[in-house]
Write a protein that holds these residues in place. Sequence first.
Motif, PDB file in Angstrom:
ATOM      1  N   HIS A  47     118.459  10.544  -4.568  1.00 22.02           N
ATOM      2  CA  HIS A  47     119.075  11.624  -3.804  1.00 22.02           C
ATOM      3  C   HIS A  47     118.284  11.879  -2.528  1.00 22.02           C
ATOM      4  O   HIS A  47     117.077  11.630  -2.466  1.00 22.02           O
ATOM      5  N   GLN A  48     118.981  12.403  -1.512  1.00 22.13           N
ATOM      6  CA  GLN A  48     118.357  12.754  -0.245  1.00 22.13           C
ATOM      7  C   GLN A  48     118.855  14.130   0.180  1.00 22.13           C
ATOM      8  O   GLN A  48     120.047  14.311   0.442  1.00 22.13           O
ATOM      9  N   LEU A  49     117.941  15.090   0.231  1.00 24.35           N
ATOM     10  CA  LEU A  49     118.277  16.428   0.714  1.00 24.35           C
ATOM     11  C   LEU A  49     117.935  16.518   2.200  1.00 24.35           C
ATOM     12  O   LEU A  49     116.778  16.270   2.592  1.00 24.35           O
ATOM     13  N   GLU A  50     118.921  16.829   3.024  1.00 21.68           N
ATOM     14  CA  GLU A  50     118.675  16.991   4.464  1.00 21.68           C
ATOM     15  C   GLU A  50     117.795  18.221   4.699  1.00 21.68           C
ATOM     16  O   GLU A  50     118.041  19.290   4.110  1.00 21.68           O
ATOM     17  N   LEU A  51     116.797  18.080   5.553  1.00 19.07           N
ATOM     18  CA  LEU A  51     115.870  19.176   5.842  1.00 19.07           C
ATOM     19  C   LEU A  51     116.039  19.633   7.289  1.00 19.07           C
ATOM     20  O   LEU A  51     115.723  18.895   8.232  1.00 19.07           O
TER      21      LEU A  51
END
Length: 378
Positions: free
Chosen positions: A15-19
């Motif tokens: 998963h990749q959470l946008e920051l």
Amino acid sequence: MTDTPRITRIDITHHQLELDPPFPASWDSQPRRKFPATIVRVHDDAGHVGIGSGDAMYGFDDYEHLFIGADPLDLPRHSAVLDNIGFHAGRPWPLDIALWDLAGKIRGEPCWKMMGGRAKRVRAYASSGVHRHPDDMAKMARHVIERGFPALKIRFGRTRLADDLDTLAAVRGAVGDKLELMVDCNQGWRMPWDTKAPWTVDEALAVARELEKQNVYWMEEPLHRGDYDGYAKLRRQTPVRIAGGELTRERYEFDQLLARECLDVVQPDVACTLGMEGLRKLAQAVEAHGKVFTPHTWGNGIGLAANLHLTAGAASAPFIEFPYDPPEWSIERRDFMLEHPIDIDREGWLNLSDAPGLGLAIDEAALDATLAKRSTYA
């Protein structure tokens, strides 16, 4: 009597959470615009699912057959196999966390009790991650006190050491003796693109002398992780506790650190090193040597929970690391995969329940929204 349970499937999702805003981690010269998370799920034939998280499980494609069909409760066997995989491939310890969570759910027992049941809570220290101006860092320290934390870790590594020391002095001046202060020197390892040499013993000792003036509780990773002679020499020359070992990978390396009297505080992370069973045994060895065992926890809430169960159940740590530096590093960002982000109570304690396994509830919608890749082994 029921049949022996069996592992039927392993799912690994990335998963990749946008920051936004980015997180400018003090140990990384490149601001982080995404927060990656690898989630491992282990299923048994009765419908139980264990969940773990940590490193990306590089190279696991060659070894999944070693677990499918195996007894999920054979935790020592799984630990030994994962230790071997860790030599041949990437760090596979998220799977170990998931296996312990699964075993707890099968047994109806929380992991902290499976670890030894010494306690069901540990007091947290706030672990900052951003290089802030001294005034802003002092403001952060006052906020930490208001939240109930008993201690705060400050990161060094600014362009000038003088700026690091000014920041530490500003914090101590703002809080007096209301907080224990730790300093992470970030000399033990580097990001792949950062090639600056670590401090020498003389450089580290000069910093230690300044930390002594500010009554710093511990000095973390002041030397390269393999500089055993340097660590032993430094430790003999300063009263400040010396901490390290957060990404040290193998048990024999920890044995050397203990035998050579390198560290006062030993900090492996169950999501990166030796897994639950391996660190349970290491915690016993650390305390037998009269040292403090308290893990590094800088990952997400699943890793934090695993380290918390380990520490509460198997050790007697004065504090455990709690990554916290809002707004860039909030508990909501850190624990985006959990329905309920992990937080302290009003006196700074992290409390565990009697829920089986790690006692976590996963936010499936958040994982669906951040999914980048999926692998399934059955």
